[in-house]
Design a protein around this motif. Structure first.
Motif, PDB file in Angstrom:
ATOM      1  N   GLY A 250       0.796  -1.226   0.000  1.00 55.49           N
ATOM      2  CA  GLY A 250       0.000   0.000   0.000  1.00 55.49           C
ATOM      3  C   GLY A 250       0.823   1.267   0.000  1.00 55.49           C
ATOM      4  N   VAL A 251       1.984   1.255  -0.676  1.00 57.63           N
ATOM      5  CA  VAL A 251       2.832   2.446  -0.746  1.00 57.63           C
ATOM      6  C   VAL A 251       2.298   3.373  -1.830  1.00 57.63           C
ATOM      7  CG1 VAL A 251       5.147   3.320  -1.235  1.00 57.63           C
ATOM      8  CG2 VAL A 251       4.854   1.233   0.127  1.00 57.63           C
ATOM      9  N   ALA A 252       1.951   4.593  -1.440  1.00 52.17           N
ATOM     10  CA  ALA A 252       1.349   5.550  -2.371  1.00 52.17           C
ATOM     11  C   ALA A 252       2.389   6.401  -3.082  1.00 52.17           C
ATOM     12  CB  ALA A 252       0.372   6.447  -1.622  1.00 52.17           C
ATOM     13  N   GLY A 253       3.579   6.503  -2.525  1.00 51.25           N
ATOM     14  CA  GLY A 253       4.613   7.337  -3.128  1.00 51.25           C
ATOM     15  C   GLY A 253       5.756   7.540  -2.161  1.00 51.25           C
ATOM     16  N   LEU A 254       6.680   8.405  -2.548  1.00 48.92           N
ATOM     17  CA  LEU A 254       7.855   8.693  -1.733  1.00 48.92           C
ATOM     18  C   LEU A 254       7.743  10.091  -1.135  1.00 48.92           C
ATOM     19  CD1 LEU A 254      10.697   7.362  -4.069  1.00 48.92           C
ATOM     20  CD2 LEU A 254       9.532   6.148  -2.207  1.00 48.92           C
ATOM     21  N   HIS A 255       8.137  10.187   0.116  1.00 46.92           N
ATOM     22  CA  HIS A 255       8.210  11.468   0.814  1.00 46.92           C
ATOM     23  C   HIS A 255       9.700  11.774   0.959  1.00 46.92           C
ATOM     24  CE1 HIS A 255       6.672  14.481   3.780  1.00 46.92           C
ATOM     25  NE2 HIS A 255       7.909  14.354   4.244  1.00 46.92           N
ATOM     26  N   LEU A 256      10.207  12.696   0.158  1.00 44.22           N
ATOM     27  CA  LEU A 256      11.642  12.965   0.121  1.00 44.22           C
ATOM     28  C   LEU A 256      12.009  14.106   1.060  1.00 44.22           C
ATOM     29  CD1 LEU A 256      12.334  12.593  -3.705  1.00 44.22           C
ATOM     30  CD2 LEU A 256      13.028  11.037  -1.882  1.00 44.22           C
ATOM     31  N   PHE A 257      12.844  13.788   2.040  1.00 42.34           N
ATOM     32  CA  PHE A 257      13.363  14.799   2.952  1.00 42.34           C
ATOM     33  C   PHE A 257      14.500  15.528   2.231  1.00 42.34           C
ATOM     34  CE2 PHE A 257      11.333  11.666   5.580  1.00 42.34           C
ATOM     35  CZ  PHE A 257      10.822  12.350   6.680  1.00 42.34           C
ATOM     36  N   THR A 258      14.271  16.772   1.841  1.00 41.82           N
ATOM     37  CA  THR A 258      15.274  17.493   1.050  1.00 41.82           C
ATOM     38  C   THR A 258      16.316  18.177   1.921  1.00 41.82           C
ATOM     39  OG1 THR A 258      14.131  19.640   1.017  1.00 41.82           O
ATOM     40  CG2 THR A 258      13.476  18.002  -0.650  1.00 41.82           C
ATOM     41  N   PHE A 259      16.017  18.420   3.203  1.00 39.92           N
ATOM     42  CA  PHE A 259      16.880  19.232   4.059  1.00 39.92           C
ATOM     43  C   PHE A 259      17.248  20.542   3.359  1.00 39.92           C
ATOM     44  CE2 PHE A 259      17.479  14.827   5.410  1.00 39.92           C
ATOM     45  CZ  PHE A 259      17.182  14.929   6.753  1.00 39.92           C
ATOM     46  N   ASN A 260      16.294  21.032   2.567  1.00 41.70           N
ATOM     47  CA  ASN A 260      16.402  22.268   1.770  1.00 41.70           C
ATOM     48  C   ASN A 260      17.455  22.202   0.670  1.00 41.70           C
ATOM     49  OD1 ASN A 260      14.246  23.353   3.126  1.00 41.70           O
ATOM     50  ND2 ASN A 260      15.261  25.300   3.550  1.00 41.70           N
ATOM     51  N   GLN A 261      17.949  21.015   0.358  1.00 41.97           N
ATOM     52  CA  GLN A 261      18.788  20.827  -0.829  1.00 41.97           C
ATOM     53  C   GLN A 261      17.839  20.495  -1.988  1.00 41.97           C
ATOM     54  OE1 GLN A 261      22.340  18.449  -0.056  1.00 41.97           O
ATOM     55  NE2 GLN A 261      22.238  19.037   2.099  1.00 41.97           N
ATOM     56  N   ILE A 262      17.060  21.498  -2.349  1.00 40.21           N
ATOM     57  CA  ILE A 262      15.915  21.305  -3.220  1.00 40.21           C
ATOM     58  C   ILE A 262      16.342  21.086  -4.668  1.00 40.21           C
ATOM     59  CG2 ILE A 262      13.809  22.409  -4.101  1.00 40.21           C
ATOM     60  CD1 ILE A 262      13.697  23.853  -1.301  1.00 40.21           C
ATOM     61  N   ALA A 263      17.248  21.905  -5.162  1.00 42.48           N
ATOM     62  CA  ALA A 263      17.721  21.742  -6.544  1.00 42.48           C
ATOM     63  C   ALA A 263      18.397  20.390  -6.720  1.00 42.48           C
ATOM     64  CB  ALA A 263      18.682  22.870  -6.905  1.00 42.48           C
ATOM     65  N   GLU A 264      19.234  20.002  -5.745  1.00 45.70           N
ATOM     66  CA  GLU A 264      19.936  18.733  -5.837  1.00 45.70           C
ATOM     67  C   GLU A 264      18.964  17.551  -5.833  1.00 45.70           C
ATOM     68  OE1 GLU A 264      22.633  21.645  -3.559  1.00 45.70           O
ATOM     69  OE2 GLU A 264      20.491  21.199  -3.752  1.00 45.70           O
ATOM     70  N   THR A 265      17.919  17.661  -5.016  1.00 42.98           N
ATOM     71  CA  THR A 265      16.948  16.578  -4.935  1.00 42.98           C
ATOM     72  C   THR A 265      16.194  16.413  -6.247  1.00 42.98           C
ATOM     73  OG1 THR A 265      16.679  16.948  -2.552  1.00 42.98           O
ATOM     74  CG2 THR A 265      14.939  15.718  -3.672  1.00 42.98           C
ATOM     75  N   GLU A 266      15.770  17.515  -6.831  1.00 40.07           N
ATOM     76  CA  GLU A 266      15.026  17.420  -8.094  1.00 40.07           C
ATOM     77  C   GLU A 266      15.924  16.933  -9.228  1.00 40.07           C
ATOM     78  OE1 GLU A 266      12.010  17.668 -11.041  1.00 40.07           O
ATOM     79  OE2 GLU A 266      12.096  17.236  -8.896  1.00 40.07           O
ATOM     80  N   ARG A 267      17.179  17.362  -9.272  1.00 36.50           N
ATOM     81  CA  ARG A 267      18.097  16.855 -10.303  1.00 36.50           C
ATOM     82  C   ARG A 267      18.293  15.357 -10.165  1.00 36.50           C
ATOM     83  NH1 ARG A 267      21.092  21.731  -9.537  1.00 36.50           N
ATOM     84  NH2 ARG A 267      22.503  20.678  -8.080  1.00 36.50           N
TER      85      ARG A 267
END
Length: 278
Positions: A250-267
């Motif tokens: 029943g996993v609906a998706g991922l919750h990504l903790f970015t620690f405000n490294q937002i650009a790096e996470t999206e790349r």
């Protein structure tokens, strides 16, 4: 499901961000509008920075999920005012943890009373998230977290798991949740591609007391981030792939903790999606 299952999970991500001075700018520059943005709340700074950022991001067209920790609420009137403010801004989803404020700002010392009160207010939010703990909570006994999830299941619509770095522990926890007949969908918490130096800088910026609390409770995170080859989000996802993509989980998706490294996470996310499609 394999690669197709991981692609689906990476396409339904949530990015957790901290309400810092430059967060709005970073989200606008790097986060697509189809990515849900969740905004944390700090016991040191209170709820206002969280609410302000959530309202601004909602006005930019993002689906925003502010954290509303129980222990930061002053009273019933405060909760009612927050609910009205967020609904007026078009926010239809909140995440309600207990929070770490010690002492609490008011009479709420846990999430369950807040969830019940929201029910009495007519359920102003169609979507309400609560916390799950694959690994032991630093302050709460495992038996209590298990019972709390059972008690909250009637008031919430989904679970967000706290960070877990062990594929076996995460898979076992998902199975245990379902064996306990908790059927809420789970958004699995995963740390993004965190750079240790930036993580340490971030904890410094959120306040001395808050940083000390963070480092004390999550010291093992830093060991994993610092060790050569010790942590890579793709490695964790691939090792947990069977549990994450099993429909029974029943996993609906991922919750990504970015620690405000937002650009790096999206790349990182876009690059991994491209590799999975190749």
């Amino acid at each position: 499901m394999g690669a197709a299952g991981l692609r689906a999970l990476l396409s339904t991500v949530r990015y957790e961000v901290l309400p810092a001075r430059t967060t709005e700018e970073k989200v606008l520059a790097h986060v697509p509008r189809d990515v849900v943005v969740t905004v944390t709340a700090s016991p040191v700074r209170g709820l206002e920075p969280t609410l302000d950022l959530a309202v601004r991001l909602a006005a930019h067209g993002y689906r925003v999920v502010p954290h509303v920790p129980a222990r930061l609420l002053r009273d019933d009137l405060h909760l009612k005012e927050i609910a009205g403010r967020l609904r007026e801004a078009g926010v239809d989803d909140v995440f309600v943890p207990a929070g770490d404020a010690d002492p609490p700002a008011g009479s709420y010392d846990g999430a369950l009373p807040v969830l019940r009160r929201l029910g009495e207010l007519g359920r102003p939010f169609p979507h309400v998230g609560v916390t799950g703990y694959p690994e032991s909570h630093p302050l709460i006994h495992d038996d209590i977290t298990v019972q709390a999830m059972w008690d909250k299941r009637e008031h919430a619509t989904y679970i967000v798991s706290n960070l877990c770095f062990d594929p076996r522990v995460l898979g076992d926890w998902l199975a245990r949740v379902r064996r306990r007949e908790v059927t809420l969908p789970v958004h699995v918490g995963v740390a993004g591609p965190v750079q240790r130096a930036k993580l340490l800088a971030m904890t410094t910026k959120i306040g001395v007391g808050e940083s000390t609390r963070f480092l004390t409770r999550h010291a093992s995170w830093f060991v994993r981030f610092a060790a050569p080859g010790g942590y890579a989000p793709e490695k964790l996802l691939r090792r947990t792939e069977s549990a994450l993509t099993d429909p029974a989980s029943g996993v609906a998706g991922l919750h990504l903790f970015t620690f405000n490294q937002i650009a790096e996470t999206e790349r990182w996310r876009r690059a991994l999606l491209d590799r999975l499609e190749g």
